[in-house]
Design a protein around this motif. Structure first.
Motif, PDB file in Angstrom:
ATOM      1  N   SER A  89      -1.587   6.934   0.094  1.00 35.84           N
ATOM      2  CA  SER A  89      -0.190   6.683  -0.247  1.00 35.84           C
ATOM      3  C   SER A  89       0.272   5.286   0.160  1.00 35.84           C
ATOM      4  O   SER A  89      -0.378   4.603   0.953  1.00 35.84           O
ATOM      5  CB  SER A  89       0.698   7.736   0.415  1.00 35.84           C
ATOM      6  N   GLU A 102      11.000  18.328   0.263  1.00 39.86           N
ATOM      7  CA  GLU A 102       9.779  17.527   0.112  1.00 39.86           C
ATOM      8  C   GLU A 102       8.694  18.238  -0.700  1.00 39.86           C
ATOM      9  O   GLU A 102       7.507  18.108  -0.433  1.00 39.86           O
ATOM     10  CB  GLU A 102       9.230  17.115   1.478  1.00 39.86           C
ATOM     11  N   TYR A 140       1.108  11.282  -7.256  1.00 37.30           N
ATOM     12  CA  TYR A 140       0.687  12.230  -6.226  1.00 37.30           C
ATOM     13  C   TYR A 140      -0.202  13.348  -6.772  1.00 37.30           C
ATOM     14  O   TYR A 140      -0.690  14.182  -6.002  1.00 37.30           O
ATOM     15  CB  TYR A 140       1.917  12.846  -5.554  1.00 37.30           C
ATOM     16  N   PHE A 151      11.048   7.760  -2.690  1.00 41.12           N
ATOM     17  CA  PHE A 151      11.463   9.117  -2.364  1.00 41.12           C
ATOM     18  C   PHE A 151      12.728   9.116  -1.503  1.00 41.12           C
ATOM     19  O   PHE A 151      13.609   9.960  -1.686  1.00 41.12           O
ATOM     20  CB  PHE A 151      10.349   9.847  -1.601  1.00 41.12           C
ATOM     21  N   ARG A 176       5.768  16.285  -2.427  1.00 37.10           N
ATOM     22  CA  ARG A 176       4.507  15.945  -1.770  1.00 37.10           C
ATOM     23  C   ARG A 176       3.390  16.903  -2.181  1.00 37.10           C
ATOM     24  O   ARG A 176       2.217  16.611  -1.986  1.00 37.10           O
ATOM     25  CB  ARG A 176       4.686  15.934  -0.249  1.00 37.10           C
ATOM     26  N   GLU A 177       3.762  18.045  -2.718  1.00 30.90           N
ATOM     27  CA  GLU A 177       2.790  18.947  -3.335  1.00 30.90           C
ATOM     28  C   GLU A 177       2.719  18.571  -4.814  1.00 30.90           C
ATOM     29  O   GLU A 177       3.178  19.308  -5.678  1.00 30.90           O
ATOM     30  CB  GLU A 177       3.228  20.403  -3.155  1.00 30.90           C
ATOM     31  N   ALA A 193      -2.152  10.126  -3.846  1.00 31.02           N
ATOM     32  CA  ALA A 193      -1.532  10.776  -2.694  1.00 31.02           C
ATOM     33  C   ALA A 193      -2.327  10.565  -1.410  1.00 31.02           C
ATOM     34  O   ALA A 193      -1.766  10.354  -0.343  1.00 31.02           O
ATOM     35  CB  ALA A 193      -1.372  12.276  -2.967  1.00 31.02           C
ATOM     36  N   TYR A 195       6.012   4.213  -2.316  1.00 28.83           N
ATOM     37  CA  TYR A 195       6.306   5.585  -2.691  1.00 28.83           C
ATOM     38  C   TYR A 195       7.323   6.204  -1.734  1.00 28.83           C
ATOM     39  O   TYR A 195       8.271   6.877  -2.155  1.00 28.83           O
ATOM     40  CB  TYR A 195       5.035   6.431  -2.688  1.00 28.83           C
ATOM     41  N   ASP A 196       7.134   5.995  -0.440  1.00 28.34           N
ATOM     42  CA  ASP A 196       8.047   6.557   0.546  1.00 28.34           C
ATOM     43  C   ASP A 196       9.464   6.032   0.354  1.00 28.34           C
ATOM     44  O   ASP A 196      10.436   6.780   0.476  1.00 28.34           O
ATOM     45  CB  ASP A 196       7.560   6.218   1.963  1.00 28.34           C
TER      46      ASP A 196
END
Length: 382
Positions: free
Chosen positions: A56, A149, A283, A64, A152-153, A53, A60-61
């Motif tokens: 990054s 989102e 992540y 998503f 992202r955690e 993460a 990955y983006d």
């Protein structure tokens, strides 16, 4: 080298293959592929084989932004709302009661923990995710997580997924026992559906290049239109999430007979889900996982209470209306585990007449779970 897109994709694809192989051929078959692919993604990211993460990647983006919505679209193409009448009133009533119980459970269970400390500012989104997944499956969970989102955690997301898998596995055992125990405690008449499911019939998909092209082209078109319409609603002051628009379009398309004859949607959907989840695993850095570890008990308590309140509400109403306990158990499993686990439960209970209703109830959950999840999330202030 580890930041090169082609290298990252190569590793991600082999991780998906590995998780599927391990779940089918080793003792890890007791772990779902969805959970295992997250674990493998976290492992290779923390070993520095692929970016984590904190480092990054644009790969990955893109996953998503495009692959995750595509997975939701593909899976929803299997929801045929016209066939739901074949499930019969008893199954649909029990399923809808279970959905109400889930919403009550999420709101009440949230108050049993220090949710702002455990989940931070995303507590309302996580409540929506749990409403979605315990209404009809992980497609709803991912849709809401994607919009807010939460992925992202990574550590929190994984903690919730782990707790969800534990409770879902335990609930399968519980629902197997419900008809036997409750029939002795409060005997109710058994209701049989008019249509019997063909137990030997199994879903198989043969994909041709033109079919793949059609599916992928349609998915990208719908994602584009959903984003476009979402921007228009913002200008109008409505602010409708693009995922909700995508869900609506997919459900409308799924009702056309020609679309129902297309093959490959389920396979493409599951592969897209795995690709999304393996990135979620990437992540999950060790440091973040340690931080979530302190709240592991709270997360498990939260998910457990949701299911207990769901079941108490459903069983309590079923006592009053004298429902068939097998239907109650299968409807609950359709809520908590989705169509596949409800189907497995119907087979385990030797109720072949309820196999098709179980699948259709699970399909209804896939269709309405996202809506209920957003409803709860917005109610809690997301």
């Amino acid at each position: 080298m580890i930041h090169q897109p082609i290298y990252i994709l190569t590793v991600l694809f082999f991780l998906i293959f590995t998780s599927e192989w391990l779940c089918k051929h080793t003792f890890l078959k007791h772990i779902s592929s969805s959970l295992l692919v997250i674990i493998l993604g976290a492992l290779v990211a923390n070993l520095g084989i692929i970016p984590s993460a904190s480092a990054s990647s644009s790969v990955y983006d893109s996953i998503f932004k495009y692959v995750a919505p595509a997975s939701i679209f593909f899976l929803l193409l299997g929801v045929n709302l016209k066939q739901l009448r074949r499930a019969g009133i008893p199954m649909l009533v029990s399923f809808l009661l279970g959905s109400i119980g889930t919403m009550l459970g999420v709101v009440i269970a949230l108050q049993a923990i220090d949710y702002e400390t455990v989940f931070g500012i995303r507590f309302a989104a996580i409540a929506g995710m749990m409403t979605g997944t315990y209404t009809g499956g992980s497609a709803n969970f991912n849709a809401i997580a994607l919009h807010y989102e939460v992925f992202r955690e990574g550590a929190i997301f994984t903690g919730v997924v782990v707790a969800d898998n534990i409770i879902t596995a335990i609930w399968m055992i519980v629902t197997l026992s419900i008809p036997v125990f409750m029939q002795k405690f409060r005997p109710h008449a058994t209701v049989l559906s008019d249509s019997l499911a063909d137990e030997s019939k199994r879903e198989k998909e043969a994909i041709e290049p033109k079919g793949v092209a059609l599916m992928l082209g349609l998915a990208t078109l719908v994602i584009f239109l959903a984003d476009l319409f979402a921007e228009i609603t913002v200008e109008w002051g409505w602010n409708v999430p693009s995922i909700l628009i995508l869900t609506t379009i997919a459900l409308i398309l799924a009702q056309f007979k020609q679309v129902q004859l297309w093959s490959g949607a389920k396979l493409l959907g599951m592969f897209s889900v795995y690709l999304f989840l393996v990135v979620v695993g990437a992540y999950c850095e060790i440091g973040a996982l340690v931080e979530v570890g302190a709240h592991a008990f709270d997360i498990l308590l939260f998910t457990t209470l949701i299911v207990l309140i769901h079941s108490a509400f459903l069983i309590g109403i079923s006592l009053v209306i004298k429902a068939d306990w097998s239907i109650v158990a299968i409807a609950s499993q359709a809520n908590i585990g989705g169509a596949s686990t409800a189907l497995a439960l119907a087979k385990s209970l030797k109720r072949n007449d309820l196999i098709l209703p179980a699948i259709l109830a699970g399909s209804l959950g896939s269709g309405m779970g996202t809506y209920l999840g957003f409803l709860v999330a917005r109610y809690l202030g997301a």
